[in-house]
Design a protein around this motif. Structure first.
Motif, PDB file in Angstrom:
ATOM      1  N   PHE A   1       0.835  -1.208   0.000  1.00  0.00           N
ATOM      2  CA  PHE A   1       0.000   0.000   0.000  1.00  0.00           C
ATOM      3  C   PHE A   1       0.867   1.254   0.000  1.00  0.00           C
ATOM      4  CE2 PHE A   1      -2.280   3.323   2.463  1.00  0.00           C
ATOM      5  CZ  PHE A   1      -3.296   3.568   1.543  1.00  0.00           C
ATOM      6  N   GLY A   2       1.938   1.256   0.806  1.00  0.00           N
ATOM      7  CA  GLY A   2       2.849   2.400   0.829  1.00  0.00           C
ATOM      8  C   GLY A   2       3.509   2.624  -0.518  1.00  0.00           C
ATOM      9  N   THR A   3       3.851   1.531  -1.191  1.00  0.00           N
ATOM     10  CA  THR A   3       4.433   1.633  -2.528  1.00  0.00           C
ATOM     11  C   THR A   3       3.431   2.229  -3.504  1.00  0.00           C
ATOM     12  OG1 THR A   3       5.745  -0.353  -2.042  1.00  0.00           O
ATOM     13  CG2 THR A   3       5.640   0.359  -4.342  1.00  0.00           C
ATOM     14  N   TYR A   4       2.165   1.866  -3.339  1.00  0.00           N
ATOM     15  CA  TYR A   4       1.089   2.439  -4.168  1.00  0.00           C
ATOM     16  C   TYR A   4       1.030   3.959  -3.983  1.00  0.00           C
ATOM     17  CZ  TYR A   4      -3.734   3.783  -5.296  1.00  0.00           C
ATOM     18  OH  TYR A   4      -4.843   4.426  -5.784  1.00  0.00           O
TER      19      TYR A   4
ATOM     20  N   GLU B   1       2.672   9.570  -6.183  1.00  0.00           N
ATOM     21  CA  GLU B   1       3.439  10.814  -6.136  1.00  0.00           C
ATOM     22  C   GLU B   1       4.453  10.881  -7.268  1.00  0.00           C
ATOM     23  OE1 GLU B   1       3.064  13.501  -4.211  1.00  0.00           O
ATOM     24  OE2 GLU B   1       1.289  12.531  -3.362  1.00  0.00           O
ATOM     25  N   VAL B   2       5.038   9.736  -7.611  1.00  0.00           N
ATOM     26  CA  VAL B   2       6.030   9.714  -8.694  1.00  0.00           C
ATOM     27  C   VAL B   2       5.351   9.967 -10.033  1.00  0.00           C
ATOM     28  CG1 VAL B   2       7.799   8.358  -9.871  1.00  0.00           C
ATOM     29  CG2 VAL B   2       7.549   8.187  -7.393  1.00  0.00           C
ATOM     30  N   TRP B   3       4.163   9.338 -10.249  1.00  0.00           N
ATOM     31  CA  TRP B   3       3.403   9.616 -11.482  1.00  0.00           C
ATOM     32  C   TRP B   3       3.146  11.121 -11.590  1.00  0.00           C
ATOM     33  CZ3 TRP B   3       4.606   5.311 -13.146  1.00  0.00           C
ATOM     34  CH2 TRP B   3       4.058   4.076 -12.840  1.00  0.00           C
TER      35      TRP B   3
ATOM     36  N   ALA C   1      -3.629   0.010 -12.418  1.00  0.00           N
ATOM     37  CA  ALA C   1      -2.276  -0.127 -12.954  1.00  0.00           C
ATOM     38  C   ALA C   1      -1.231   0.256 -11.906  1.00  0.00           C
ATOM     39  CB  ALA C   1      -2.111   0.735 -14.201  1.00  0.00           C
ATOM     40  N   THR C   2      -1.532   1.285 -11.124  1.00  0.00           N
ATOM     41  CA  THR C   2      -0.620   1.713 -10.059  1.00  0.00           C
ATOM     42  C   THR C   2      -0.505   0.632  -8.993  1.00  0.00           C
ATOM     43  OG1 THR C   2      -1.265   4.019 -10.435  1.00  0.00           O
ATOM     44  CG2 THR C   2      -0.138   3.534  -8.380  1.00  0.00           C
ATOM     45  N   PHE C   3      -1.636   0.028  -8.626  1.00  0.00           N
ATOM     46  CA  PHE C   3      -1.644  -1.037  -7.630  1.00  0.00           C
ATOM     47  C   PHE C   3      -0.879  -2.256  -8.146  1.00  0.00           C
ATOM     48  CE2 PHE C   3      -4.388  -4.116  -4.961  1.00  0.00           C
ATOM     49  CZ  PHE C   3      -3.511  -4.021  -3.897  1.00  0.00           C
ATOM     50  N   PHE C   4      -1.010  -2.537  -9.445  1.00  0.00           N
ATOM     51  CA  PHE C   4      -0.274  -3.640 -10.061  1.00  0.00           C
ATOM     52  C   PHE C   4       1.233  -3.392  -9.962  1.00  0.00           C
ATOM     53  CE2 PHE C   4       1.905  -5.196 -13.919  1.00  0.00           C
ATOM     54  CZ  PHE C   4       1.773  -6.559 -13.712  1.00  0.00           C
ATOM     55  N   CYS C   5       1.660  -2.180 -10.304  1.00  0.00           N
ATOM     56  CA  CYS C   5       3.080  -1.841 -10.225  1.00  0.00           C
ATOM     57  C   CYS C   5       3.582  -1.914  -8.784  1.00  0.00           C
ATOM     58  CB  CYS C   5       3.318  -0.442 -10.788  1.00  0.00           C
ATOM     59  SG  CYS C   5       3.107  -0.308 -12.581  1.00  0.00           S
TER      60      CYS C   5
ATOM     61  N   ALA D   1      12.167   0.783  -8.386  1.00  0.00           N
ATOM     62  CA  ALA D   1      10.922   1.550  -8.428  1.00  0.00           C
ATOM     63  C   ALA D   1      11.006   2.685  -9.451  1.00  0.00           C
ATOM     64  CB  ALA D   1      10.594   2.102  -7.038  1.00  0.00           C
ATOM     65  N   ILE D   2      12.066   3.479  -9.385  1.00  0.00           N
ATOM     66  CA  ILE D   2      12.197   4.607 -10.307  1.00  0.00           C
ATOM     67  C   ILE D   2      12.513   4.125 -11.717  1.00  0.00           C
ATOM     68  CG2 ILE D   2      13.372   6.790 -10.743  1.00  0.00           C
ATOM     69  CD1 ILE D   2      11.539   6.709  -8.262  1.00  0.00           C
ATOM     70  N   SER D   3      13.250   3.031 -11.839  1.00  0.00           N
ATOM     71  CA  SER D   3      13.518   2.469 -13.166  1.00  0.00           C
ATOM     72  C   SER D   3      12.244   1.967 -13.814  1.00  0.00           C
ATOM     73  CB  SER D   3      14.540   1.338 -13.057  1.00  0.00           C
ATOM     74  OG  SER D   3      15.787   1.796 -12.600  1.00  0.00           O
ATOM     75  N   LEU D   4      11.361   1.367 -13.008  1.00  0.00           N
ATOM     76  CA  LEU D   4      10.068   0.930 -13.536  1.00  0.00           C
ATOM     77  C   LEU D   4       9.274   2.125 -14.065  1.00  0.00           C
ATOM     78  CD1 LEU D   4       7.880  -1.261 -13.980  1.00  0.00           C
ATOM     79  CD2 LEU D   4       7.105  -0.799 -11.652  1.00  0.00           C
ATOM     80  N   VAL D   5       9.298   3.214 -13.322  1.00  0.00           N
ATOM     81  CA  VAL D   5       8.580   4.428 -13.750  1.00  0.00           C
ATOM     82  C   VAL D   5       9.178   4.965 -15.044  1.00  0.00           C
ATOM     83  CG1 VAL D   5       8.045   6.819 -13.138  1.00  0.00           C
ATOM     84  CG2 VAL D   5       7.859   5.037 -11.411  1.00  0.00           C
TER      85      VAL D   5
END
Length: 335
Positions: free
Chosen positions: A81-84, A89-91, A102-106, A327-331
């Motif tokens: 949940f925290g990652t969500y 915020e990153v999006w 999609a955010t929850f999946f990531c 995380a940032i590389s995925l974004v």
């Protein structure tokens, strides 16, 4: 609904996993540091992590083993949940429009990040590689939860602190960092230097000194906690310390440590190749690379001496830095 069901099943399996980990020294199914952490707190009254206080509290009840399993399972799910929240915020930072599912999946897949497995490189899937996802060390699990919320709140304050940082925001961010550090200092060791670099850059670019100084003071309570932990772990009576011994920790449990190191960062390395020109233009992406660099230098150079010499405790900072980098590389990849 499918993602929610997956996380519920994951939570149930985690309770089973961590409950059995508490029984490891008595024949439990899964090897873990957990029973030793519990014993140090409950039997020896040795407190170096905030989790020790939780274990003492939970073991006041007759079903302590099961309660610990539930507590750690809840920590894993809260991290998802925290990652969500962090990804939202990153999006926003990158002005990316992505829906909740999609955010929850990531967020879910980021908490299953593992090294790229090649049997010829390292026969074991888990030990011997470096991973952002850890299931055998309870202090890392809880630290990662707090660290994710530190990153989330830092993202919220990263730009707004220059114009206004309220006392409430300062207290919340300070408390989150202190909580993460009190559980395990590993995250602070890789995050604080990068935060300092970012603040220094803002100062050079014209941000008021008072704004930078006030925001920078948020690390002071965490540094005081580190001093307490240093006394407990490395005090004169302990016989423990740390020395510089390059590559020792990385090679401790790996069959082919140099190739395993590459396999552990394969995805962000590939993303980095295609985004190398963007590094200096993207403060957030550069920050994630710096977090990884500090984590790597720590685990590459340092090793504990004394009774803790084989525990590879400098690996935890590298593990959490891998989470930040992935995380940032995925974004960047999604973008």
């Amino acid at each position: 609904m499918i993602l929610l069901a997956i996380n519920i099943i994951y939570g149930i399996l985690l309770v089973y996993l961590h409950y059995n980990q508490t029984l490891y020294v008595k024949g439990g199914a899964f090897e873990s540091d957990l029973p030793f952490h519990i014993s140090m707190a409950v039997d020896d009254n040795w407190y170096y992590s905030f989790t020790a206080f939780v274990y003492v509290f939970l073991y006041k009840f007759s079903c302590g083993n099961m309660l610990v399993g539930i507590f750690l399972a809840a920590s894993h799910l809260a991290t998802v949940f925290g990652t969500y929240l962090l990804l939202k915020e990153v999006w926003k930072h990158y002005d990316i429009k992505i829906n909740m599912a999609a955010t929850f999946f990531c967020a879910t897949i980021l908490n299953f990040v593992m090294a790229f497995y090649i049997k010829a490189v390292n026969v074991r899937h888990y030990i011997g590689y470096q991973n952002a996802s850890i299931w055998h060390n309870s202090t890392y699990i809880c630290m990662k939860l707090a660290a994710v919320f530190v990153l989330w709140y830092f993202m919220k304050l990263m730009n707004t602190y220059k114009s206004k940082l309220t006392a409430g925001q300062w207290i919340i961010f300070t408390a989150l960092m202190a909580l993460s550090t009190g559980i395990k200092p590993s995250f602070l060791m890789v995050f604080a230097p990068v935060m300092a670099i970012m603040l220094l850059c803002d100062l050079i670019k014209g941000t008021k000194f008072s704004k930078v100084f006030f925001f920078g003071l948020t690390v002071i309570p965490s540094l005081l906690i580190v001093l307490w932990q240093n006394v407990v772990l490395f005090g004169e009576d302990t016989g423990n310390g740390f020395i510089i011994k390059p590559f020792y920790t990385l090679a401790q449990r790996s069959d082919n440590p140099k190739i395993a190191l590459l396999c552990s960062v394969l995805f962000p390395a590939i993303v980095g190749i295609f985004h190398i020109r963007d590094v200096w233009k993207d403060k957030l992406y550069l920050g994630s690379l710096l977090v990884w660099a500090f984590g790597f230098l720590e685990v590459f150079l340092f090793v504990e001496s004394g009774a803790r010499s084989k525990d590879a405790n400098f690996m935890w900072g590298y593990s959490i830095s891998l989470f930040v980098l992935f995380a940032i590389s995925l974004v960047r990849w999604v973008r």
